[in-house]
Write an enzyme that holds these catalytic residues in place. Structure first.
Site, mmCIF file in Angstrom:
data_model
loop_
_atom_site.group_PDB
_atom_site.id
_atom_site.type_symbol
_atom_site.label_atom_id
_atom_site.label_comp_id
_atom_site.label_asym_id
_atom_site.label_seq_id
_atom_site.Cartn_x
_atom_site.Cartn_y
_atom_site.Cartn_z
ATOM 1 N N ASN A 51 -7.166 5.652 0.107
ATOM 2 C CA ASN A 51 -6.646 4.296 0.305
ATOM 3 C C ASN A 51 -7.730 3.291 -0.066
ATOM 4 O O ASN A 51 -8.832 3.338 0.455
ATOM 5 C CB ASN A 51 -6.237 4.124 1.774
ATOM 6 C CG ASN A 51 -5.423 2.871 1.991
ATOM 7 O OD1 ASN A 51 -5.678 1.842 1.382
ATOM 8 N ND2 ASN A 51 -4.438 2.959 2.863
ATOM 9 N N CYS A 106 -1.647 2.157 0.732
ATOM 10 C CA CYS A 106 -0.865 3.315 1.184
ATOM 11 C C CYS A 106 0.553 3.249 0.616
ATOM 12 O O CYS A 106 1.177 4.273 0.367
ATOM 13 C CB CYS A 106 -0.823 3.379 2.702
ATOM 14 S SG CYS A 106 -0.203 1.890 3.482
ATOM 15 N N HIS A 141 2.273 0.531 7.601
ATOM 16 C CA HIS A 141 1.708 1.681 6.905
ATOM 17 C C HIS A 141 2.841 2.459 6.252
ATOM 18 O O HIS A 141 3.933 2.564 6.796
ATOM 19 C CB HIS A 141 0.966 2.552 7.918
ATOM 20 C CG HIS A 141 0.285 3.729 7.300
ATOM 21 N ND1 HIS A 141 -0.513 3.621 6.182
ATOM 22 C CD2 HIS A 141 0.288 5.048 7.639
ATOM 23 C CE1 HIS A 141 -0.973 4.822 5.863
ATOM 24 N NE2 HIS A 141 -0.511 5.691 6.739
ATOM 25 N N ASP A 156 0.096 11.463 3.728
ATOM 26 C CA ASP A 156 -0.345 10.252 4.423
ATOM 27 C C ASP A 156 -1.751 9.912 3.923
ATOM 28 O O ASP A 156 -2.750 10.353 4.481
ATOM 29 C CB ASP A 156 -0.337 10.500 5.931
ATOM 30 C CG ASP A 156 -0.648 9.244 6.727
ATOM 31 O OD1 ASP A 156 -0.967 8.206 6.112
ATOM 32 O OD2 ASP A 156 -0.588 9.292 7.972
#
Length: 1114
Positions: free
Chosen positions: A200, A205, A452, A469
């Site tokens: 990131n 993200c 997020h 993630d």
């Protein structure tokens, strides 16, 4: 998602104007703001058994509270909490409110706890208007409080008519649910799952989740690999090569992959990487770019083949034989979430038939206005179906974007041939079976202003789901990807009987935002094999070389403790650098020759290495150690002794520099003969001093290194004047002045050397610097701007080239000026005005640069608000060289004393609204505004009286008192409207009512919710007057034709609920009380269609509020 570096946190704080408190607040840990990109482990797998509770805090004497105040502590989930409130704002004009961990400094080292929580300011008059904000956070010692710096505007909070502070009492609530979180920081994604994540960059993200989704469509990946690129392309300037490189690394790397090359190829700067954009928009823009780049190549048309479907828009007349159709293509479908239980409901709504009748009839060619049916049917669906769920919508009532967290289900298998193909048009190919399997679920966790993104993907369509993630990839159960991403509410049980025991529900703000389905009949083609033979040879070579270099750097880093970097400065470096790269001291050590030497190697062996590399035999080398002096200068201090030369390089490094033991810095002294070849070095006694000399020429501001030599400490400077003249090329008897360069931080110190005293008496020692110049001739006509060495060095030390940009074009440098850091505010604006050819410098307004966002700071520099230029350029611990300017129409000091208001004037008899900008001194009142406005507007008669209203979303909230000070009026959120006071309102009878009258309609897509539009107005209603009488006056006032007016309906509305009136109803009986709170919510409503043009905010309802649009520049 890893915690952001300090500079990123500062950048976010500056961008969003929600800094943590300044350091003048000494009372313990500082409240942290909810960041645009949540850095807590919100989405780590959570161990169930949530513990929750609600705490209500009634704050008395609210107006008397000082800077900040804490509530009593309360216990939830085995932990003690409290609410922290800044009643007057945490350096902002909003109420600031946070959840705080009690006694955080006393808790055990490394403590951490995760909580979902909401904070609420209760509306004590109408609970539905209570303001509630929710978030989640991983609390720890560094971030022991979390919440909202800009919770709600103070103007709204403190307005007594709004109901948030009643009788000087404010009521706030905290709902807290504590959960235990599993830590995954040590997780090896490649080892555990076979896949790697993406790093990131700050707030990327959203991009990472999309890229993982696209990468795991193998047919798409193969097409990207086959896009033509060459070995001469640079990834940072080529989107295809950057994407190829990224996909290759995702496929073959063992650790997470960076995306900086790709974002650079987009033309993004650092600020774009810190801005959270819209995933749907990025997906569309990226695919369009790739489609364009694929044209004329072997993979032309791939984007269309994968993602393009077609639907038919039709309008079919009911009573005549006429039908209009239009075929359109789509790459994704936007499906409604609001009011739909699942994907099938959304498709039903998508193809829902709308009847065009009444005022909304269709104008058919040759047939005129006709009743008709309007709708959409699908001609074909693509192999890869991308469904964008409309989780973000514009809320007309609140005039803001909101996130729809409603429960919305989506199936593992989606059958779009259901109900005999009700979604398909007559021309659709019924031989194609539109049965789809879910491939990926893109999730958004958070609210409308940030959050997020991550993705659940089945790369091979097996039963195993994976969660991508950012850097972390984990195996997940199907339930996590499906049911847990439906959204909706989760009811949490109470565990503390002392709390308010009303149901305690949390919105599940993590929910699906985009779905990708793959058609069953195409899955073997799309989930294909992609291997190295699909990757161009030059790309494989380039990336393998990159990998080898990366491995070499990793190895060097791992072995760094075994090596020492030795930096060797020579005379040649001083000649090259002084007067060009540097002016003070002797050398920039980052630009000299460096050697990577094993620590245990003897220094004598290192000397042989130097002889080989630099061509100077060992016997001609003398090395000096550098030392940092107390005045922060850095000079050669003493020669390396024979005993030290017998030691290892590592030992000498320890001796030379204990503070920074990573490097050994040396000066190599070499003497040369007439033929410039090295010769034997002179013996150095304690009496000998090695001095370095610089020459200054004031006629051309030239400053250069001229050489070095030994002097005797007991000798005098006058003894070396002839030698210095020869080195400079002057006549032997030229008069010269000598200055010692002593230091340059924080100020320059350069003092005249007494030529008649000894070097020792002048306090000179090894490594000192003498600057010299010709002695200025007395009475000479030559005048130099910097006549001597001290004035020149002072100039060099403070000079600053500043790039100026127009505030209207903040990305473009317009001109540069060489200024001094000591220049005052007036000096700077005067120079800018001169450059622009402006007579009055006070009309220049400057704005500083934000080094993190690469944007102008939100607030301009106040007139003489800073001491000097250096204050204008500093930002946190960084210094910029950019300033933004604007040219005002009046001097800045005058403007700062004025309040500027934009007022919409509604003419009494003409159908026109004119916007007037009023500027008056801040101490003026509303009456002054009205008087100023009277001189600018066209009144219906000379004695007309005006009033000023506050209008928000088509409702009148306030009539300003003539005595109200204008300094407190905020026209950023509300519309200020001025109008003439009608004569009938000036003489109200005791039983007359002045009521609000608003236009409204019902939104069929929002459960018949009332939506106001148009211009609201006041109307006098007399005692006993019926609706029939009132209607006549309204029709006359609004000049509505009879035919149209006959279709209008009239209702009494209270808090959005209409009660329709009959012509015989007495209107005034509904409006019993004057001056009650919320008068704007009790009104006579005129229900009819809104024929005015729609406003632009309805165009793109899926973009987050305050979001920068996505652009790919290259």
């Amino acid at each position: 998602m890893p915690p952001p570096p300090l500079e990123q946190q500062e950048q976010q704080q500056e961008d969003e104007e929600m800094e943590v408190p300044n350091s003048d607040n000494p009372e313990g840990p500082l409240p942290m703001e909810v960041q645009a990109e949540n850095v807590s482990t919100v989405d780590a797998p959570i161990v169930d058994d949530p513990q929750s509770g609600r705490f209500t805090w009634t704050i008395d004497n609210f107006s008397r509270l000082m800077r900040k105040v804490y509530s009593d502590s309360f216990q939830v989930g085995g932990y003690r909490w409290r609410i922290l409130v800044f009643p007057k704002g945490n350096n902002v004009d909003h109420l600031s409110m946070y959840l705080d961990v009690v006694d955080s400094v006393l808790l055990p080292y490394g403590w951490s706890r995760y909580a979902q929580f909401s904070l609420t300011v209760v509306n004590q008059l109408h609970n539905k208007f209570s303001i509630r904000k929710e978030t989640s956070h991983q609390f720890n010692a560094r971030e022991s409080d979390w919440g909202f710096t800009n919770f709600m505007p103070l103007s709204e909070l403190l307005d007594p008519s709004r109901g948030y502070v009643v009788n000087d009492t404010c009521v706030v609530e905290a709902d807290v649910a504590v959960r235990k979180v599993v830590d995954y920081w040590s997780h090896d994604s490649k080892k555990e799952t076979g896949y790697v994540g993406l790093k990131n960059q700050g707030a990327t993200c959203y991009m990472n989740s999309l890229l993982q989704t696209l990468y795991h469509i193998p047919y798409f990946r193969k097409a990207v690999y086959h896009m033509p690129t060459t070995e001469n392309d640079m990834p940072s300037g080529s989107i295809p090569l950057a994407l190829q490189s990224l996909f290759y690394k995702l496929q073959y790397s063992d650790s997470s992959v960076a995306t900086k090359e790709l974002t650079k190829s987009f033309g993004w700067d650092t600020y774009d990487a810190f801005m959270q954009h819209d995933v749907q928009e990025l997906n569309r823009v990226l695919c369009e770019k790739l489609e364009d780049k694929m044209k004329g190549t072997v993979v032309e048309g791939t984007i269309q083949q994968l993602f393009e479907g077609h639907h038919m828009n039709y309008i079919e007349c009911i009573n005549v034989d006429y039908k209009s159709t239009r075929k359109e293509s789509f790459y994704d479908l936007q499906l409604d979430v609001k009011g739909c239980r699942n994907v099938y409901d959304s498709f039903d709504k998508y193809v829902e038939v709308e009847r065009l009748e009444g005022d909304n009839k269709y104008h058919a060619e040759k047939y005129g206005l006709q009743e008709a049916r309007k709708g959409v049917l699908f001609i074909d669906f693509p192999p890869v179906l991308q469904l964008q769920l409309k989780r973000f919508e514009y809320d007309f009532m609140r005039d803001t974007m909101v996130k729809i967290n409603d429960r919305y289900e989506f199936p593992l298998q989606l059958d779009l041939d259901r109900d005999d193909g009700k979604y398909l048009s007559p021309e659709a190919d019924r031989r194609v079976r539109n049965l789809y399997t879910l491939h990926s679920v893109l999730v958004h966790s958070g609210g409308v202003h940030g959050g997020h993104y991550y993705a659940y993907i089945r790369p091979t369509l097996s039963d195993q789901w994976f969660k991508f993630d950012d850097e972390r990839v984990t195996k997940e159960e199907a339930k996590r990807a499906l049911e847990e991403q439906y959204g909706g509410e989760e009811e949490l049980p109470h565990t503390n009987p002392g709390f308010n025991n009303s149901p305690f529900k949390f919105t599940k703000y993590s929910n699906a935002y985009m779905l990708v389905y793959i058609r069953e009949s195409d899955k073997d083609k799309i989930i294909c094999n992609v291997d190295e033979k699909d990757i161009a040879e030059h790309l494989r070579v380039r990336l393998k070389k990159e990998q080898e270099e990366k491995e070499l750097k990793r190895k060097e880093k791992a072995e760094a403790h075994l090596y020492t970097i030795v930096k060797v400065a020579r005379d040649a470096d001083l000649f090259e650098q002084i007067g060009e790269d540097i002016f003070f001291d002797l050398v920039d050590h980052d630009k000299v020759r460096s050697f990577r030497i094993q620590k245990q190697i003897p220094f004598s062996v290192f000397k042989e290495e130097v002889a080989k590399e630099l061509g100077v035999s060992v016997q001609y080398q003398r090395f000096w150690l550098w030392a940092k002096r107390q005045n922060h200068t850095y000079r050669p201090n003493r020669p390396v002794t024979p005993q030290e030369e017998a030691q290892s390089v590592g030992q000498l490094r320890e001796v030379s520099n204990k503070a920074n033991s990573a490097e050994l810095k040396l000066f190599l002294e070499v003497e040369t003969g007439q033929d410039f070849r090295p010769i034997a070095l002179p013996e150095k006694s304690t009496e000998d001093l090695l001095l370095f000399f610089k020459l200054y020429d004031p006629s051309n501001k030239e400053f250069r290194y001229i050489g070095r030599f030994y002097v005797s400490a007991s000798g005098r400077p006058m003894d070396i004047l002839t030698r210095l003249n020869e080195m400079a090329g002057f006549s032997r008897d030229e008069e010269i002045e000598l200055f010692e360069e002593i230091k340059f931080e924080p100020q320059v110190m350069c003092e005249l050397v007494d030529k008649k005293s000894t070097f020792r008496a002048n306090q000179l020692e090894d490594g000192d610097i003498i600057c010299y110049q010709k002695t200025p001739k007395v009475g000479s006509a030559e005048q130099f701007r910097y006549p001597d060495v001290p004035s020149f060095l002072e100039y060099v030390h403070n000079r600053q080239v500043v790039r100026f940009r127009s505030l209207e074009r903040p990305k473009e440098d317009e001109f540069s000026l060489e200024l001094s850091k000591l220049h005052t505010y007036d000096d700077v604006v005067t120079r800018v005005a001169q450059h622009l050819g402006l007579d009055d410098p006070s009309k220049i307004r400057l704005t500083s640069h934000n080094c993190y966002s690469q944007q102008p700071k939100p607030q301009p520099i106040k007139y003489r608000g800073v001491e000097n230029l250096s204050d204008m350029l500093v930002h946190y611990n960084q210094t910029s060289d950019i300033l933004y300017y604007e040219v005002l129409d009046i001097p800045l000091p005058e403007l700062q004393g004025l309040k500027t208001l934009k007022i919409a004037f509604h003419h009494a008899t003409k159908d026109e609204v004119l916007i007037h900008t009023i500027r008056l001194p801040k101490q003026c009142d509303v009456e002054d505004v009205i008087n100023d406005l009277k001189s600018k507007v066209d009144l219906s008669h000379p004695n007309a009286e005006l009033r000023l209203l506050e209008v928000f979303y088509h409702k009148i909230y306030k009539i300003f008192s003539p005595s109200e000070k204008i300094e407190n009026i905020n026209d950023q959120y509300w519309t200020l409207r001025a109008e003439e006071i009608p004569e009938e309102e000036k003489n109200l009878g005791p039983n007359d009512r002045l009521i609000h009258v608003y236009h409204f309609m019902k939104d069929t897509t929002q459960n018949q919710q009332v939506q106001n539009f148009g211009d609201p107005f006041f109307l006098v209603v007399h005692e006993g007057e019926t609706l029939a009488d009132v209607k006549l006056r309204i029709q006359k006032k609004l000049q509505v034709p009879d035919e149209e007016f006959s279709k209008w309906k009239f209702a009494f509305l209270s808090l959005g609920r209409p009660e329709y009136l009959q012509d015989s109803d007495v209107v005034s009986s509904r409006f019993q009380r004057r001056d009650i709170y919320g008068a704007w919510e009790q009104y006579l409503g005129l229900e009819h269609t809104d024929n005015a043009p729609k406003k632009s905010y309805a165009v793109n309802q899926n973009r987050h509020a305050f979001e920068k649009p996505v652009k790919i520049y290259n």
